[in-house]
Structures are given as structure tokens and as C-alpha cells.
Write a protein that holds these residues in place. Sequence first.
Motif, PDB file in Angstrom:
ATOM      1  N   THR A 139     -11.308 -21.908   8.525  1.00 36.19           N
ATOM      2  CA  THR A 139      -9.808 -21.546   8.632  1.00 36.19           C
ATOM      3  C   THR A 139     -10.199 -23.254   9.533  1.00 36.19           C
ATOM      4  O   THR A 139      -8.564 -23.663   9.308  1.00 36.19           O
TER       5      THR A 139
ATOM      6  N   GLU B 179     -10.876 -24.014  12.450  1.00 41.21           N
ATOM      7  CA  GLU B 179     -10.444 -24.608  13.694  1.00 41.21           C
ATOM      8  C   GLU B 179     -11.410 -24.753  14.581  1.00 41.21           C
ATOM      9  O   GLU B 179     -12.641 -24.611  13.989  1.00 41.21           O
TER      10      GLU B 179
ATOM     11  N   ARG C 200     -14.786 -23.241  -0.226  1.00 34.94           N
ATOM     12  CA  ARG C 200     -14.823 -23.807   2.052  1.00 34.94           C
ATOM     13  C   ARG C 200     -16.664 -24.123   2.334  1.00 34.94           C
ATOM     14  O   ARG C 200     -17.242 -23.309   1.552  1.00 34.94           O
TER      15      ARG C 200
END
Length: 483
Positions: free
Chosen positions: A315, A317, A366
Motif C-alpha cells: 500500500t 503506507e 510493487r
Amino acid sequence: MNDRLRPPCAPLLLACLITALAPAHDAAAQTYDLVLRGGRVMDPESGLDGIRDVGIRDGRIAAIIEGPLLGREVVDVSGLVVAPGFIDLHAHGQDAFSADLQARDGVTTALELEGGSFPVADWYGERSDGWRINFGATVSHGAIRRAVFGDDREGSVYAVATPEQVRRMQELVSRGLAEGAIGIGFGIQYVPGASREEIFRLFQTAGQWGVTSFVHVRYAGVLEPESSISAIQEMIADAAGANTSVHIVHIGSSGLKQVPVLLDMIDAAQAAGLDVTTEVYPYTAASTAIQSAIFDPGWRERLAGDYGDIEWVATGERLDSASFSRRRAEGGPIIAHIIPEDAVAYAVGHPGVMIASDGVPFVDGRAHPRGAGTFARVLGRYVREQGALGLMDALRKMTLMPAERLQDAVPEMRRKGRVAVGADADLTVFDPERVIDRATFAAPAQGSDGIPHVLVAGSFVVRDGEIVEQARPGRPVRRRPIS
Ligand SMILES: [Zn+2]
């Protein structure tokens, strides 16, 4: 050349002159499979840095002259650098998606040497139907440790092996080397149970086989006695004691702010005649799995980092205490922004340090961007923008030095990492004014810019900046298996 073998040129000056000129005339009269015309050929071994035509035949470099050469196909590369294809000693992304990003970053040989493989014959077999770029692997200490501990997963990480278990590991390592593995791969920090004795015994096995150990060292951090310094000292002592060679991977993430003293130690060991080498990737963030032993309690003190330095790859984050615990229970890849920029710049600029990516496989596009941008980033950011090192010096770190690291164990590597007649035509053609990485932490799966052509064994795998989809010229880099 030995003086006694030198032809007596003085009395036969004319004949010698004709002989000396003959290869160039011969070369000009022949037709090559492919000619790269008018590029700036840079070869770190000979020091050649000049405008030349490069003639390629049967996958090898057959002529390098001031030109013009005749070719069935001629590609104008004027204004571009023609360099040896980049050799990445540390590429975990051994899949087709990663290979394409590596190729677009100028990589012609991507090797899994830290993590390694097991069983080795299966690993090579899986890639035998055709691969974009050259590939190869060590035999994996971690996988062998898991095999020896069987169902005891916890033990395979944390338990100290019995002498009998260490002997079994030595046998399995030998089996992998007999199957052609190009060294032994270790991630000691991931298996805290691996005793110093176990590592030393396996280094002895490496010494018996004449191969190098590629090692993620025992500690990363400043806290004594479990410091980066102590970890590098173990490697130097084992290389000396077992009369073998060691390559210490990613000195940046294993050394953190201690990088300068660690490189002093490695330089001194080399000066004393030990075969100890190292590499770095040009980023200020590391990447690994959050569930690994590296993040066992006490990691913030050891790594001089904090929760907010940890990025959850899926993500993007940043974590805090609560989300760290949750994610660790869940398991998955993270990026740790913990390597000081001056430590990275110091290692990239240090003449003894090779460039290697430590690229990890992409999950849904990713991952850490180093798997896509390492080599262009060094050439664009550190050479062109910062002037931290010269272009030839940078090329040496990504071509000749890694080839030399391997060539005692794998003699075919003497034909790689060079632009020389007889060398494999693994070539990277780039624009020194434009080359740059595009992969970022937010958008990592992006091919590098300014690298229009990449050839493996004389075949284009990247042409005009695009992957050549049908090209599968990659070959195994492997020791000769013993049957
Ligand atoms: Zn590692």
C-alpha cells in the motif's frame, strides 16, 4: 607477453608492421552478422574509450576497429556509449517480469547469489527453455538448513545445528556445487541459529570446491557486540581461516552508518592478500520480509530505525507500533528507509565496491525500485548529476569487477564484462547524457531511460528502448556439472 616469446621485430620491421596491421584489414574485408557503427566503445579492462565499429559474429565480438565494418545488419550507435552488458551479482527477481526490467536497465546477466537455489539442477532446468538474459545461482544455505531441519521450521531459523546436521549441510552444499551452482549463498542474519562454527565449516566446503561464498552478514547495526563491524570481522576471519573467498552483499544496508570503517576493513584485508569483495545498491532504503528474524524484538535499537521508517510495500503506507505488529503477524514485503545517504554515496564512489541491485520480485507491480533502476541510477544520478565517480569507473563496477569475481569458479565469465575481440557480445548501448532510472518507491515497475539497445550473445533483447518480445538468447552461467 613474456620477452622470450616476443617476435624479433627490429630486424624484420616491415614484416612485423604488416602482421600488426593485418587483423584490421582482414576485419574490414569481412561481413559480420551485426555491426554497431560509430559508438563510443568503453572497455574497463583495456581502458579503451574511443569511437569504434564493433563487429559481431556467432554471438561473440569478432572485431573492434575504427571502421567502417561491413555487416549483414548495421546499426548506427553514434553518440552512444557501447559498454559491456551489466552483470548483476544480486538479483532475486528471477522471473520473466523482472528480467525485462533488468534488461531495460542494461543488465545482460542477472544472478541469484545471496539467496541461492536448491535443488540446483531443478533451478537451472526451469529456465532451460529460453530466458531473456543470462541467469545463474549459488546453492542456498538457507534452503539447505530448512531441508536438514525438516518439519522444524522454527528450528531451521533459530536452532543451533548439531555437528551431524552441519555435516549433512556440507553434503547438500557439495551436491549443489556438483550440479553446477556457482558458489554458496548465505543470509546469516535471517537464520540467527546458524552458529559461527556452522558458517566456518561451510566456508571450508567452499574452499575445497574453489568457489566463493556470497553472504548477507550476521548483523546490521551499531550496537556492540552485534554490530556490522563484528559481522564483517567474522567474514574476514572465516575467509582467512578457511582459505577461501567471500563476497559481502549490500554493504549499504548491512553497514548503515558504519560503511566507511567496514570498507577500510575490507580494503585492508585485500591488501593483506585475502579475497574479500563487496557490493552496494544505490538507494537509501532496504527491503525484506517483515516476518523475518531481522525484525525480532530490539530491531529499532539495532538498526537505529523506527516504525515510521518502515513502508508496507502493498500500500505504500508507513507503519506505527500497532500496524507494525499487525503486519508482522500477517507477513509480507516491506521497505525500510534506514540507510544514510552519505553511506550510500561513499560506497557507490569507493573504487573497490561493485554495483549490484538486490532486486526482489514484483508483486502486483510493487517492490523496491532497485530491481528496475539500479544501474541507470548509478550512471545518471551518481556519475552525471553528482560527479561522485567517473563513467569508466562506474562501468568497471558493473561489468569487469563482477566478471572477475566469478571467473575463477566459472571460466566462461572471462568472456563477459569486457568489450574485446573474442568476448561474448553481451553489450549495453546507452546515452550518457540521458540515462536515468524511472522506477520510484511509489511506481517501481518502470524501465530505465536512455538505454536504447541491449544485446545478449549478439541478439537484441532491448531495441530502440523496447523489449524484443521473441528474444530468448539468455544462457546459464553455471559451473560444469559433475555427474
Ligand atoms: Zn540480503
